[in-house]
Design a protein around this motif. Structure first.
Motif, short mmCIF file in Angstrom:
data_model
loop_
_atom_site.label_atom_id
_atom_site.label_comp_id
_atom_site.label_asym_id
_atom_site.label_seq_id
_atom_site.Cartn_x
_atom_site.Cartn_y
_atom_site.Cartn_z
N GLU A 1 42.83 -91.82 42.84
CA GLU A 1 43.36 -90.62 42.20
C GLU A 1 42.35 -90.12 41.17
OE1 GLU A 1 47.65 -89.64 40.48
OE2 GLU A 1 46.49 -90.84 39.06
N ARG B 1 45.74 -83.16 40.36
CA ARG B 1 45.50 -84.48 40.93
C ARG B 1 44.87 -84.35 42.31
NH1 ARG B 1 50.48 -84.19 39.47
NH2 ARG B 1 51.29 -84.51 41.58
N TYR C 1 43.18 -86.61 45.55
CA TYR C 1 43.24 -87.96 46.11
C TYR C 1 42.20 -88.14 47.21
CZ TYR C 1 47.75 -88.03 43.74
OH TYR C 1 48.74 -87.97 42.80
#
Length: 589
Positions: free
Chosen positions: A503, A571, A573
């Motif tokens: 992350e 965020r 990923y």
């Protein structure tokens, strides 16, 4: 101990907190103008805002201090202003009503000596400000403040604490009381607390590892205590802490790293340099440290509006308003490992990085008694890397294996190579429990309720006596600085076919491109590069590592309470499966 018995036989001389130089010495008019303007604005805002009904006694008294300081200051636009008289009186009445018969105050904690100590600090400062003021209301106000301090003295001299910093806050408050109402028991109590030793390491980091509590409690308290006979050496502890604070701060916004904290600020809330202003100023004047003087000037230039409370300190102690020596830039490039707290700080011009592996889950590279536990007073933040360049900020790079509900990976070790490479490593080991040996079996099946040895859950299974078979996942991370950023090489060994989620949390305010949107507001980088732009700065992130589903659960210790461990912002990923070997690049373009 009641007050009547406490005061019998009082003969001690008061401990003085008077200025160490005459008030007539030359003053730093530029600094005084900065803090006066801030204090005036603060007072004007208070006057324009109705008094909230739910203010704590501490907040009420601080509100009073913020009015009284400009009221007594001839350079203030509010000096002896009639509009301040009634609000000051109302606030004082409110605080007096809140004091218990035993002299303490309650602020969440009932009859709390530490919370009372915070109020005593403001009372003592205001008394000193009022000492030479000639307004008709000043002497009566000072008398009422002194009465509250006297009333609190016995409770502080016999009461207890909750946290490490409370010892120094309570001691400083006792010193303040002793200055206006001397008693030998006061210095004796201070000496009892100090005999435990100051909880600071060789780098100047206190045991709570919190910049909030260093700036607001421990440093100010030690500087007050350092004025007492025989305690001047406490200033050296504050000096060491301030040196480290400059390493922990980044040069654009002055943000001070708190990922290592054991207190509430480990949530990575933004903390900047301004709460350290008076401390930097005092130590710059005492030591001649040009970088400390530079920190003072930096704060005055960047965060002037937040310095209203500092006016109280500069009036109370006129020596703090003396002109500073020539200043030097407070921020310097370098790479440093703070081994006891598992933190590396690196600064290269406008780029600053924190690399962290200091969780209390481990001690000396092995699981500690706090392994896989969360709670107040434990450092458990799983952030591995933070990165700043101007206004573009990577709030955190974290790694989450989908492994038995253990949540985020926290390394057990961290090292710094001479070339700046940082290495982190650790292992997740989860047991399956075998039948109890015959000697421990019970016909009634009534086994003790115990915690599993990995602290994931609790059951009546007498875990500690059971043989186990283990499933293991090892993770090694190498973080290499390059010309424009960092390369992160992540490698696993042990358990195969485990989902890995990396992350990357980016501070809000920018534009992310090149990644696939997810339904929860996050983004998945499957291949190629993503870019994140803030103003004139751009960060390239990649490459992706495939389409393994994103699983960023915080772990069973959070899930059972319906909680989660998630940073704010955008965020992104990157995912894969074990055996996993992937190099992720973070490059400023």
């Amino acid at each position: 101990m009641d007050r009547r018995h406490f005061l019998i036989g009082t003969t001690a001389a008061a401990v003085t907190a008077r200025p160490i130089v005459a008030a007539s010495v030359k003053k730093d008019d530029a600094s005084l103008a900065v803090v006066t303007t801030a204090a005036d604005q603060q007072a004007s805002q208070i006057l324009a805002t109705p008094l909230p009904a739910d203010l704590t006694p501490r907040a009420t008294l601080r509100r009073m201090r913020r009015l009284l300081t400009p009221f007594v200051w001839p350079r203030s636009t509010h000096h002896h202003g009639a509009a301040l008289v009634a609000p000051i009186a109302q606030l004082l009445d409110t605080v007096e009503r809140a004091q218990h018969d035993d002299g303490t105050f309650s602020i969440g904690n009932r009859h709390s000596p530490p919370d009372t100590a915070f109020l005593i600090e403001d009372m003592a400062a205001m008394i000193e400000l009022l000492r030479t003021d000639r307004h008709a209301t000043s002497a009566p106000i000072a008398a009422r403040l002194k009465a509250m301090m006297r009333k609190a003295g016995p409770a502080l001299a016999t009461g207890g604490i909750h946290t490490p910093n409370h010892r120094w806050e309570v001691s400083a408050a006792i010193a303040r009381i002793d200055a206006i109402d001397p008693h030998p028991a006061y210095r004796a109590r201070i000496d009892d607390w100090l005999a435990e030793g100051i909880d600071v390491d060789a780098d100047g980091i206190y045991s709570e590892r919190s910049p909030v509590y260093a700036s607001e409690v421990t440093n100010p308290s030690l500087l007050i205590l350092a004025q007492l006979s025989g305690l001047s050496g406490l200033r050296e502890i504050v000096r060491r802490n301030l040196e480290t604070i400059l390493v922990l701060a980044e040069p654009t916004g002055g943000e001070v790293e708190n990922v290592l904290s054991r207190r509430q600020d480990q949530d990575q809330r933004r903390i900047t340099l301004w709460p350290f202003y008076v401390q930097f100023r005092e130590m710059a004047l005492r030591t001649g440290d040009a970088r400390f003087a530079g920190a003072v000037r930096w704060i005055e230039q960047k965060e002037a509006a937040k310095l209203g409370d500092a006016l109280t300190d500069l009036i109370e102690r006129p020596e703090l308003a003396r002109p500073l020596a020539a200043a030097q830039p407070p921020f310097v490039d370098g790479s440093r490992l703070f081994a006891p707290v598992g933190l590396v700080r690196q600064r290269r011009g406008a780029m600053t990085a924190s690399l962290y592996a200091g969780s209390d889950w481990y001690a000396d590279g092995k699981p500690s008694p706090f392994y896989n536990r969360i709670g107040s007073g434990l450092a458990t933040n799983p952030t591995l890397l933070r990165l700043w360049k101007n206004d573009l900020v990577v709030e955190g790079v974290r790694l989450i294996p989908d492994f038995f509900g253990m949540g985020h990976f926290r390394p057990a070790t961290i090292t710094l190579d001479p070339d700046g490479t940082v290495r982190m490593a650790g292992e997740l080991a989860v047991p399956y429990y075998q039948p109890l040996p015959r000697a421990y079996r019970r016909a009634d099946g009534a086994y003790p309720l115990t915690a599993s040895i990995d602290h994931r859950f609790n059951s009546a299974l007498d875990f500690e006596r059971r043989p186990v078979s283990m499933r293991r996942l090892g993770i090694a991370i190498r973080i290499v600085p390059d010309a424009n950023g960092y390369r992160l090489l992540v490698e696993t060994d042990g358990e195969v076919d485990v989902g890995i989620t990396i992350e990357i949390a980016l501070r809000s305010g920018g534009v992310l491109e090149g990644a696939r949107p997810l339904g929860d507001g996050g983004f998945h980088l499957i291949d190629g590069q993503a870019s994140y732009r803030v103003g004139q700065d751009r960060l390239l992130i990649g490459p992706g590592a495939g389409s393994t589903p994103v699983k960023a659960a915080s772990g069973d210790n959070y899930a059972w309470a319906n909680g989660q461990l998630q940073l704010p912002g955008t965020r992104l990923y990157v995912t894969g499966r074990t055996p996993f070997r992937h190099e992720l690049q973070l490059t400023f373009a």
